[in-house]
Design an enzyme around this catalytic site. Structure first.
Site, PDB file in Angstrom:
ATOM      1  N   HIS A 157       7.135   5.646   1.516  1.00 31.33           N
ATOM      2  CA  HIS A 157       7.728   4.449   0.999  1.00 31.33           C
ATOM      3  C   HIS A 157       8.979   4.839   0.134  1.00 31.33           C
ATOM      4  CE1 HIS A 157       3.987   2.331   2.711  1.00 31.33           C
ATOM      5  NE2 HIS A 157       4.880   1.930   3.300  1.00 31.33           N
TER       6      HIS A 157
ATOM      7  N   GLN B  45       3.607  -9.718  13.370  1.00 30.09           N
ATOM      8  CA  GLN B  45       3.487  -8.442  14.045  1.00 30.09           C
ATOM      9  C   GLN B  45       2.382  -7.675  14.213  1.00 30.09           C
ATOM     10  OE1 GLN B  45       6.005  -6.491  10.790  1.00 30.09           O
ATOM     11  NE2 GLN B  45       4.895  -4.624  11.254  1.00 30.09           N
TER      12      GLN B  45
ATOM     13  N   GLY C 116      12.083   4.157   7.840  1.00 32.56           N
ATOM     14  CA  GLY C 116      11.449   5.601   8.030  1.00 32.56           C
ATOM     15  C   GLY C 116      11.493   5.794   9.590  1.00 32.56           C
ATOM     16  N   GLN C 117      11.738   7.069   9.808  1.00 29.55           N
ATOM     17  CA  GLN C 117      11.793   7.768  11.323  1.00 29.55           C
ATOM     18  C   GLN C 117      10.324   7.745  11.579  1.00 29.55           C
ATOM     19  OE1 GLN C 117      13.183  11.734  11.906  1.00 29.55           O
ATOM     20  NE2 GLN C 117      11.652  11.695  13.680  1.00 29.55           N
ATOM     21  N   LYS C 118       9.312   7.510  10.822  1.00 28.82           N
ATOM     22  CA  LYS C 118       7.853   7.596  11.086  1.00 28.82           C
ATOM     23  C   LYS C 118       7.692   6.536  11.961  1.00 28.82           C
ATOM     24  CE  LYS C 118       3.310   7.033  10.413  1.00 28.82           C
ATOM     25  NZ  LYS C 118       3.012   5.709  10.401  1.00 28.82           N
ATOM     26  N   ASP C 119       8.359   5.456  12.132  1.00 33.66           N
ATOM     27  CA  ASP C 119       8.402   4.408  13.068  1.00 33.66           C
ATOM     28  C   ASP C 119       9.514   4.417  14.018  1.00 33.66           C
ATOM     29  OD1 ASP C 119       5.754   2.513  12.109  1.00 33.66           O
ATOM     30  OD2 ASP C 119       6.945   3.273  10.464  1.00 33.66           O
TER      31      ASP C 119
ATOM     32  N   MET D 264       2.347  10.280   6.292  1.00 34.49           N
ATOM     33  CA  MET D 264       2.090   9.443   5.294  1.00 34.49           C
ATOM     34  C   MET D 264       1.908   8.273   5.897  1.00 34.49           C
ATOM     35  SD  MET D 264       3.522  10.916   1.760  1.00 34.49           S
ATOM     36  CE  MET D 264       3.037  12.310   1.144  1.00 34.49           C
TER      37      MET D 264
ATOM     38  N   HIS E  26       2.886   4.628  -0.551  1.00 33.15           N
ATOM     39  CA  HIS E  26       2.796   5.985  -0.483  1.00 33.15           C
ATOM     40  C   HIS E  26       4.149   6.607  -0.802  1.00 33.15           C
ATOM     41  CE1 HIS E  26       4.119   5.897   3.600  1.00 33.15           C
ATOM     42  NE2 HIS E  26       3.050   5.179   3.720  1.00 33.15           N
TER      43      HIS E  26
ATOM     44  N   ALA F 113       0.866  -0.963   0.068  1.00 29.45           N
ATOM     45  CA  ALA F 113      -0.044  -0.069  -0.057  1.00 29.45           C
ATOM     46  C   ALA F 113       0.663   1.317  -0.125  1.00 29.45           C
ATOM     47  CB  ALA F 113      -0.872  -0.149   1.285  1.00 29.45           C
TER      48      ALA F 113
HETATM   49  P1  AMP Z   1       5.198  -0.033   6.455  1.00 22.11           P
HETATM   50  O1  AMP Z   1       4.881  -0.572   4.798  1.00 22.11           O
HETATM   51  O2  AMP Z   1       4.244   0.729   7.262  1.00 22.11           O
HETATM   52  O3  AMP Z   1       5.766  -1.622   7.312  1.00 22.11           O
HETATM   53  O4  AMP Z   1       6.570   0.832   6.401  1.00 22.11           O
HETATM   54  C1  AMP Z   1       7.630   0.502   5.456  1.00 22.11           C
HETATM   55  C2  AMP Z   1       8.657   1.518   5.577  1.00 22.11           C
HETATM   56  O5  AMP Z   1       8.272   2.640   5.268  1.00 22.11           O
HETATM   57  C3  AMP Z   1       9.241   1.525   7.300  1.00 22.11           C
HETATM   58  O6  AMP Z   1      10.323   1.766   7.456  1.00 22.11           O
HETATM   59  C4  AMP Z   1       8.420   2.738   7.622  1.00 22.11           C
HETATM   60  O7  AMP Z   1       8.990   3.487   8.793  1.00 22.11           O
HETATM   61  C5  AMP Z   1       8.552   3.532   6.439  1.00 22.11           C
HETATM   62  N1  AMP Z   1       7.443   4.670   6.177  1.00 22.11           N
HETATM   63  C6  AMP Z   1       6.175   4.581   6.644  1.00 22.11           C
HETATM   64  N2  AMP Z   1       5.730   5.673   6.385  1.00 22.11           N
HETATM   65  C7  AMP Z   1       6.534   6.641   6.159  1.00 22.11           C
HETATM   66  C8  AMP Z   1       6.744   8.025   6.160  1.00 22.11           C
HETATM   67  N3  AMP Z   1       5.349   8.847   6.208  1.00 22.11           N
HETATM   68  N4  AMP Z   1       7.808   8.567   5.721  1.00 22.11           N
HETATM   69  C9  AMP Z   1       8.804   8.031   5.708  1.00 22.11           C
HETATM   70  N5  AMP Z   1       8.980   6.554   5.874  1.00 22.11           N
HETATM   71  C10 AMP Z   1       7.678   6.013   6.095  1.00 22.11           C
END
Ligand code: AMP
Length: 280
Positions: A37, A61, A150-153, A187, A34, A32
């Site tokens: 990513h 998880q 991402g720093q988001k997490d 995002m 954005h 998904a």
């Molecule tokens: P996810 O698909 O949510 O598991 O995220 C995959 C990677 O994308 C992880 O390292 C997240 O921290 C990163 N990520 C998610 N959202 C953002 C964002 N808004 N900005 C930067 N990195 C992101």
């Protein structure tokens, strides 16, 4: 872009790349996709010869089965975005491929210590064990030079840093800034699940973090946190936590410290749980 669904064929491909002396940048995701990513793909593209992205919605998880079932899947759009961003390889395994031992089988346990007991760890039991299991498996398969997250997490990044220490894997962890919508909302794939009204309210999380950052020097921290919680509740959020912590170790602080702090928030808007953070 090559798409591999099997570990063995991905590894054969990557072995050839590595033998030719190429560095590998790896971006694990749950799809998904954005622009957040894609910013990781872009960073990996700039810093590596070969860019590998994985899309795998990792069942171990998710502490909430409903969250897992409702996790958005947009694979056709994801493939187009990855191609446009210059991704070389997409790894798209099935659950059986990643968990031959079974999702509920015996998994390694990681000692993440204090990091696993606070914030996301406290509110999502076993979440970080699931993250550790899947990131470890993916890293063993891909054996990248660089890992882009991402720093988001924020807490997840610290957990993965610890995982790299525990496993002694020679991987360079690159943490990329949070990408935001124009109104500040971080995002997230989960934003797709917000209704139009919820989407308008969701920016409140960003706004309270900005408020905290602006007032940290002038208002006592407990008051700031309480005001932030009330502001979110007023918009209809159910707040899991708003905390200020030492950015180096995530120790929660009750008064400002000079070493660098981070404000972290998690709150639910009806069915959708959102997280965000900001360095102070
Ligand atoms: P996810 O698909 O949510 O598991 O995220 C995959 C990677 O994308 C992880 O390292 C997240 O921290 C990163 N990520 C998610 N959202 C953002 C964002 N808004 N900005 C930067 N990195 C992101």
């Amino acid at each position: 872009m090559y798409i591999f669904k099997e570990i063995h064929s991905l590894q054969l491909h990557l072995e050839a790349e590595k033998k030719a002396g190429r560095t590998v940048g790896f971006v694990p995701t749950m799809g998904a996709l954005h622009d957040g990513h894609i910013s990781l793909i872009t960073a990996a593209r700039e810093q590596s010869d070969v860019v590998v992205c994985s899309i795998f919605v990792n069942p171990t998880q998710f502490n909430d089965p409903k969250d897992y079932e409702k996790y958005p899947i947009t694979i056709n759009e994801d493939v187009s975005k990855l191609v446009a961003a210059g991704t070389d390889v997409l790894f798209l395994p099935t659950v059986a491929e990643m968990y031959p031992e079974g999702v509920h089988g015996e998994h390694r346990h990681y000692d993440f210590g204090y990091l696993e007991t606070v914030l996301e760890g406290a509110h999502r039991p076993n979440h970080f064990q699931g993250v550790g299991i899947i990131v470890h498996k993916l890293l063993e398969i891909v054996q990248p030079t660089g890992l882009f997250m991402g720093q988001k997490d924020f807490q997840q990044c610290m957990i993965v840093k610890k995982l790299l220490e525990i496993t002694q894997m020679p991987v360079n962890l690159v943490i990329c800034a949070t990408r935001r919508e124009t109104d500040g909302l971080a995002m997230s794939s989960r934003n797709m699940r917000l209704s139009a009204d919820e989407r308008k309210l969701a920016t409140a999380i960003y706004n309270v973090l900005v408020g905290l950052k602006q007032n940290i020097g002038s208002t006592p921290l407990p008051d700031l946190k309480q005001n932030a919680i009330l502001a979110l509740e007023k918009q209809g959020f159910l707040v899991d936590y708003i905390e200020v912590a030492d950015a180096n170790n995530l120790r929660v602080v009750s008064a400002p410290i000079p070493e660098g702090m981070v404000a972290l928030a998690a709150a639910k808007l009806n069915e959708v749980r959102l997280i965000d953070n900001m360095l102070l």
